[in-house]
Design a protein around this motif. Structure first.
Motif, PDB file in Angstrom:
ATOM      1  N   SER A   8     -42.599 -64.790 -21.302  1.00  0.00           N
ATOM      2  CA  SER A   8     -41.430 -63.943 -21.048  1.00  0.00           C
ATOM      3  C   SER A   8     -41.349 -62.595 -21.524  1.00  0.00           C
ATOM      4  N   ALA A   9     -40.538 -61.902 -20.554  1.00  0.00           N
ATOM      5  CA  ALA A   9     -40.548 -60.250 -20.687  1.00  0.00           C
ATOM      6  C   ALA A   9     -39.199 -60.035 -20.044  1.00  0.00           C
ATOM      7  N   GLY A  10     -38.442 -59.446 -21.124  1.00  0.00           N
ATOM      8  CA  GLY A  10     -37.053 -59.114 -20.344  1.00  0.00           C
ATOM      9  C   GLY A  10     -36.252 -60.081 -19.742  1.00  0.00           C
ATOM     10  N   ASP A  11     -35.807 -60.154 -18.721  1.00  0.00           N
ATOM     11  CA  ASP A  11     -35.436 -61.308 -17.881  1.00  0.00           C
ATOM     12  C   ASP A  11     -36.218 -61.907 -16.899  1.00  0.00           C
ATOM     13  N   ALA A  12     -37.614 -61.717 -17.136  1.00  0.00           N
ATOM     14  CA  ALA A  12     -38.579 -62.289 -16.221  1.00  0.00           C
ATOM     15  C   ALA A  12     -39.222 -63.432 -17.019  1.00  0.00           C
ATOM     16  N   THR A  13     -39.664 -64.347 -16.338  1.00  0.00           N
ATOM     17  CA  THR A  13     -40.274 -65.533 -16.926  1.00  0.00           C
ATOM     18  C   THR A  13     -41.503 -66.008 -15.881  1.00  0.00           C
ATOM     19  N   PHE A  14     -42.590 -66.576 -16.524  1.00  0.00           N
ATOM     20  CA  PHE A  14     -43.918 -66.876 -15.775  1.00  0.00           C
ATOM     21  C   PHE A  14     -44.422 -68.044 -16.346  1.00  0.00           C
ATOM     22  N   GLY A  15     -44.563 -68.988 -15.306  1.00  0.00           N
ATOM     23  CA  GLY A  15     -45.077 -70.221 -15.956  1.00  0.00           C
ATOM     24  C   GLY A  15     -46.565 -70.450 -15.184  1.00  0.00           C
ATOM     25  N   VAL A  16     -47.346 -70.796 -16.080  1.00  0.00           N
ATOM     26  CA  VAL A  16     -48.737 -71.121 -15.753  1.00  0.00           C
ATOM     27  C   VAL A  16     -49.367 -72.447 -16.423  1.00  0.00           C
ATOM     28  N   ARG A  17     -50.083 -73.345 -15.815  1.00  0.00           N
ATOM     29  CA  ARG A  17     -50.319 -74.492 -16.423  1.00  0.00           C
ATOM     30  C   ARG A  17     -52.121 -74.252 -16.518  1.00  0.00           C
ATOM     31  N   TRP A  26     -42.709 -67.746 -10.987  1.00  0.00           N
ATOM     32  CA  TRP A  26     -42.772 -66.379 -11.391  1.00  0.00           C
ATOM     33  C   TRP A  26     -41.132 -65.891 -10.896  1.00  0.00           C
ATOM     34  N   ARG A  27     -40.155 -65.702 -12.103  1.00  0.00           N
ATOM     35  CA  ARG A  27     -39.028 -65.518 -11.906  1.00  0.00           C
ATOM     36  C   ARG A  27     -38.568 -64.033 -12.437  1.00  0.00           C
ATOM     37  N   VAL A  28     -37.810 -63.174 -11.669  1.00  0.00           N
ATOM     38  CA  VAL A  28     -37.457 -61.746 -11.873  1.00  0.00           C
ATOM     39  C   VAL A  28     -35.925 -62.079 -11.796  1.00  0.00           C
ATOM     40  N   ALA A  29     -35.312 -61.755 -12.947  1.00  0.00           N
ATOM     41  CA  ALA A  29     -33.793 -61.521 -12.643  1.00  0.00           C
ATOM     42  C   ALA A  29     -33.228 -62.918 -12.163  1.00  0.00           C
ATOM     43  N   GLY A  30     -33.801 -64.087 -12.261  1.00  0.00           N
ATOM     44  CA  GLY A  30     -33.204 -65.319 -11.895  1.00  0.00           C
ATOM     45  C   GLY A  30     -33.908 -65.755 -10.332  1.00  0.00           C
ATOM     46  N   ARG A  31     -34.581 -64.688 -10.100  1.00  0.00           N
ATOM     47  CA  ARG A  31     -35.058 -64.988  -8.451  1.00  0.00           C
ATOM     48  C   ARG A  31     -36.727 -65.541  -8.609  1.00  0.00           C
ATOM     49  N   GLU A  32     -36.815 -66.702  -8.020  1.00  0.00           N
ATOM     50  CA  GLU A  32     -37.995 -67.249  -7.865  1.00  0.00           C
ATOM     51  C   GLU A  32     -38.821 -66.879  -6.737  1.00  0.00           C
ATOM     52  N   LEU A  33     -40.031 -66.148  -7.111  1.00  0.00           N
ATOM     53  CA  LEU A  33     -40.860 -65.402  -6.241  1.00  0.00           C
ATOM     54  C   LEU A  33     -42.189 -66.209  -5.739  1.00  0.00           C
ATOM     55  N   LEU A  34     -42.341 -67.321  -6.431  1.00  0.00           N
ATOM     56  CA  LEU A  34     -43.692 -68.022  -6.058  1.00  0.00           C
ATOM     57  C   LEU A  34     -43.248 -69.376  -5.527  1.00  0.00           C
ATOM     58  N   TRP A  35     -44.005 -69.781  -4.372  1.00  0.00           N
ATOM     59  CA  TRP A  35     -43.802 -71.250  -3.750  1.00  0.00           C
ATOM     60  C   TRP A  35     -44.127 -72.090  -5.082  1.00  0.00           C
ATOM     61  N   SER A  36     -43.214 -73.155  -4.898  1.00  0.00           N
ATOM     62  CA  SER A  36     -43.444 -74.092  -6.081  1.00  0.00           C
ATOM     63  C   SER A  36     -44.379 -75.667  -5.770  1.00  0.00           C
ATOM     64  N   PHE A 145     -46.481 -67.088  -2.087  1.00  0.00           N
ATOM     65  CA  PHE A 145     -44.971 -66.254  -2.399  1.00  0.00           C
ATOM     66  C   PHE A 145     -44.069 -66.974  -1.380  1.00  0.00           C
ATOM     67  N   ARG A 146     -42.869 -67.097  -1.738  1.00  0.00           N
ATOM     68  CA  ARG A 146     -41.764 -67.409  -1.093  1.00  0.00           C
ATOM     69  C   ARG A 146     -41.605 -66.502  -0.049  1.00  0.00           C
ATOM     70  N   TRP A 147     -41.354 -67.081   1.187  1.00  0.00           N
ATOM     71  CA  TRP A 147     -40.939 -66.541   2.509  1.00  0.00           C
ATOM     72  C   TRP A 147     -39.822 -67.128   3.109  1.00  0.00           C
ATOM     73  N   PRO A 148     -38.621 -66.719   2.958  1.00  0.00           N
ATOM     74  CA  PRO A 148     -38.243 -65.346   2.471  1.00  0.00           C
ATOM     75  C   PRO A 148     -37.785 -65.383   0.914  1.00  0.00           C
ATOM     76  N   PHE A 149     -37.993 -64.294   0.436  1.00  0.00           N
ATOM     77  CA  PHE A 149     -38.094 -64.348  -1.090  1.00  0.00           C
ATOM     78  C   PHE A 149     -36.789 -63.433  -1.351  1.00  0.00           C
ATOM     79  N   ALA A 150     -36.152 -62.699  -0.485  1.00  0.00           N
ATOM     80  CA  ALA A 150     -35.025 -61.712  -0.702  1.00  0.00           C
ATOM     81  C   ALA A 150     -34.156 -61.568   0.637  1.00  0.00           C
ATOM     82  N   ALA A 151     -34.107 -62.705   1.567  1.00  0.00           N
ATOM     83  CA  ALA A 151     -33.563 -62.588   2.843  1.00  0.00           C
ATOM     84  C   ALA A 151     -33.062 -63.884   3.008  1.00  0.00           C
ATOM     85  N   PRO A 152     -32.050 -64.052   3.984  1.00  0.00           N
ATOM     86  CA  PRO A 152     -31.641 -65.256   4.481  1.00  0.00           C
ATOM     87  C   PRO A 152     -32.535 -66.191   5.287  1.00  0.00           C
ATOM     88  N   GLY A 153     -33.436 -65.444   5.901  1.00  0.00           N
ATOM     89  CA  GLY A 153     -34.142 -66.283   7.011  1.00  0.00           C
ATOM     90  C   GLY A 153     -35.656 -65.430   6.736  1.00  0.00           C
TER      91      GLY A 153
END
Length: 291
Positions: A8-17, A26-36, A145-153
């Motif tokens: 964790s750093a600020g409002d970011a979190t990062f999970g690695v196994r 990888w979450r920044v301000a509550g937004r998940e950026l990595l494909w799960s 990375f999620r596609w989309p990561f910051a758009a509806p489609g």
């Protein structure tokens, strides 16, 4: 240890196994950026070692012996140990053993480190030859990375390269091997518009790329920046219509169709002398932009 370590750093979190030393979130301000992970592709961001891509007939040759090896090597299926950890940093280590030597007859130490900041992740990969013979290897990182990561489609996304790149890339055959044929890409300057169609025919591989920085850009203006150090090759890959885009960095790449040589002769392999190390770095950066 197979559960995820959470940084964790600020409002970011990062999970690695520990399995594969693989980032899974990888979450920044509550937004998940990595494909799960999912049915289309079960991984999130595998580490590629000691080869990148496919070996012809699924095997490598060292001297007079052949060894079976899977696509991108074996690191993603090995459990790493945690060598150091703080709230925002973790270092994983994998050393050779019976399970690796059945595929790759070399002594090595592979160290993978992650450092989280508020909107960025710094990744270090260090390979050491702990044996007494020269060691051929390749290494890479394969983040989805999620596609989309910051758009509806998915429409309207693009990859923007730091410098102009070749407007055609190698055709990869049905066995994952590189051919001598090329396929054209429709660039708009240094910008490559993305679509399911352009990514439907295997990876787009920019060998000996001019760029060390690129941005995966949303129509909202938000972007995921990728910066690399000592990775000459860049690849873009997806499995449309699955909602992810892999922005990969490699030191090596898959076998050409007609390759029959030893591992050390495989194109773009690095040869590490006994006792030497090779270090490589990647940085992911999330850039928020107003719609």
């Amino acid at each position: 240890m197979t559960e995820a370590v959470t940084l964790s750093a600020g409002d970011a979190t990062f999970g690695v196994r520990a399995l594969g030393a693989e980032p899974v979130s990888w979450r920044v301000a509550g937004r998940e950026l990595l494909w799960s992970g999912g049915e289309a592709w079960p991984r999130s961001s595998p580490v590629l070692f000691p080869i990148v891509g496919r070996a012809r007939e699924g095997r490598i040759r060292v001297g007079d012996r052949t060894y079976p090896i899977g696509v991108h090597g074996f690191a993603a299926g090995e459990t790493f140990s945690v060598a150091a950890q703080t709230d925002s940093r973790v270092t994983f280590v994998l050393c050779d053993g019976p399970s690796t030597r059945s595929h790759y007859p070399f002594a090595f130490r592979l160290e993978v480190s992650y450092r989280l900041a508020a909107s960025a992740v710094s990744i270090g990969l260090t390979v050491a030859n702990t044996g007494d013979t020269p060691m051929p290897f390749a290494i890479g990182l394969h983040p989805g990375f999620r596609w989309p990561f910051a758009a509806p489609g998915p429409e309207g996304h693009a990859v923007e390269f730091e410098h102009a790149e070749a407007t055609s890339v190698p055709v990869i055959d049905g066995n994952g091997l590189f051919t001598n044929a090329l396929r054209p890409l429709a660039f708009d300057g240094r910008r490559l518009p993305l679509s399911g169609e352009v990514l439907a025919r295997e990876a787009l591989c920019f060998l000996d790329a001019n760029s060390r920085r690129l941005r995966f850009v949303s129509p909202s203006g938000a972007a995921i920046g990728v910066e690399t150090e000592d990775f000459p090759h860049i690849a873009l890959w997806s499995r449309p219509p699955a909602p992810f885009l892999c922005v990969e960095c490699w030191t090596g790449y898959g076998d050409p169709q007609d390759f029959t040589g030893e591992l050390a002769q495989k194109p773009s392999m690095r040869i590490l002398a006994p006792g030497d190390t090779s270090s490589h770095a990647i940085r992911w950066r999330f850039e928020e932009r107003a719609a």
